[in-house]
Design a protein around this motif. Structure first.
Motif, PDB file in Angstrom:
ATOM      1  N   GLU A 106       0.853  -1.187   0.000  1.00 40.87           N
ATOM      2  CA  GLU A 106       0.000   0.000   0.000  1.00 40.87           C
ATOM      3  C   GLU A 106       0.892   1.242   0.000  1.00 40.87           C
ATOM      4  N   PRO A 107       0.615   2.212  -0.843  1.00 43.13           N
ATOM      5  CA  PRO A 107       1.479   3.386  -0.965  1.00 43.13           C
ATOM      6  C   PRO A 107       1.799   4.090   0.352  1.00 43.13           C
ATOM      7  N   LYS A 108       0.811   4.269   1.233  1.00 42.98           N
ATOM      8  CA  LYS A 108       1.064   4.953   2.502  1.00 42.98           C
ATOM      9  C   LYS A 108       2.085   4.222   3.367  1.00 42.98           C
ATOM     10  N   ALA A 109       2.133   2.907   3.257  1.00 39.01           N
ATOM     11  CA  ALA A 109       3.040   2.112   4.092  1.00 39.01           C
ATOM     12  C   ALA A 109       4.500   2.271   3.693  1.00 39.01           C
ATOM     13  N   ALA A 111       5.620   5.024   1.382  1.00 38.00           N
ATOM     14  CA  ALA A 111       5.842   6.313   0.716  1.00 38.00           C
ATOM     15  C   ALA A 111       7.106   7.026   1.165  1.00 38.00           C
ATOM     16  N   ASP A 112       7.452   6.946   2.448  1.00 41.46           N
ATOM     17  CA  ASP A 112       8.580   7.711   2.973  1.00 41.46           C
ATOM     18  C   ASP A 112       9.905   6.947   2.994  1.00 41.46           C
ATOM     19  N   ARG A 135       7.572   7.642  -2.641  1.00 38.15           N
ATOM     20  CA  ARG A 135       6.456   8.450  -3.151  1.00 38.15           C
ATOM     21  C   ARG A 135       6.867   9.257  -4.383  1.00 38.15           C
ATOM     22  N   TRP A 138       6.419   6.902  -7.720  1.00 39.16           N
ATOM     23  CA  TRP A 138       5.173   6.201  -8.053  1.00 39.16           C
ATOM     24  C   TRP A 138       4.733   6.500  -9.470  1.00 39.16           C
TER      25      TRP A 138
END
Length: 139
Positions: A106-109, A111-112, A135, A138
């Motif tokens: 999942e991108p939020k997991a 992203a950083d 991020r 992507w």
């Protein structure tokens, strides 16, 4: 969370296959080799059945035309998503190096997570960092 450790998960498009990575994934590798640039993968590393665990069915591909390929690629046999690579030669201690494609998380997991660039095409060396993280890659 598993025993207080972070757990990243990645799943293929159809959901039949995936991976988990326990603990800090560290920096993520973007490689420009002939395989990685075609797949567009971003890699997190560890060892088979240690911090990385695969789930569900996978099909494999080892590069043709190489007398002794070093890696096999694992992908979902239903939807074709690239899940991971696995070293074909165990290390001296018997462990097998693996990497999972964090683009399946999942991108939020992820992203950083910082990106390391690797020149797998010419020099087989790390390239200078540019401060980007997942991020930024992507799109």
């Amino acid at each position: 969370m598993t025993n207080g450790e972070a757990l990243l998960e990645g799943r293929c498009l159809c959901g039949d296959a995936g991976w988990t990575l326990t603990g800090d994934p560290g920096s993520i590798t973007a490689c420009n080799c002939t395989m990685c640039r075609r797949y567009g993968a971003l890699w997190a590393y560890d060892y088979e059945n240690e911090r990385i665990r695969m789930t569900g069915p996978t099909a494999t591909f080892a590069r043709r035309g190489k007398a002794d390929p070093a890696l096999e690629i694992h992908f979902c046999p239903s939807c074709g998503c690239l899940l991971s690579w696995r070293g074909l030669r165990p290390e001296e201690d018997g462990r097998r190096r693996m990497a999972v494609n964090i683009r399946l998380a999942e991108p939020k997991a992820v992203a950083d997570l910082p990106i390391d660039h690797f020149d797998g095409l010419d020099s087989f060396e790390d390239l200078p960092g540019d401060g980007r993280c997942v991020r930024d890659m992507w799109y």
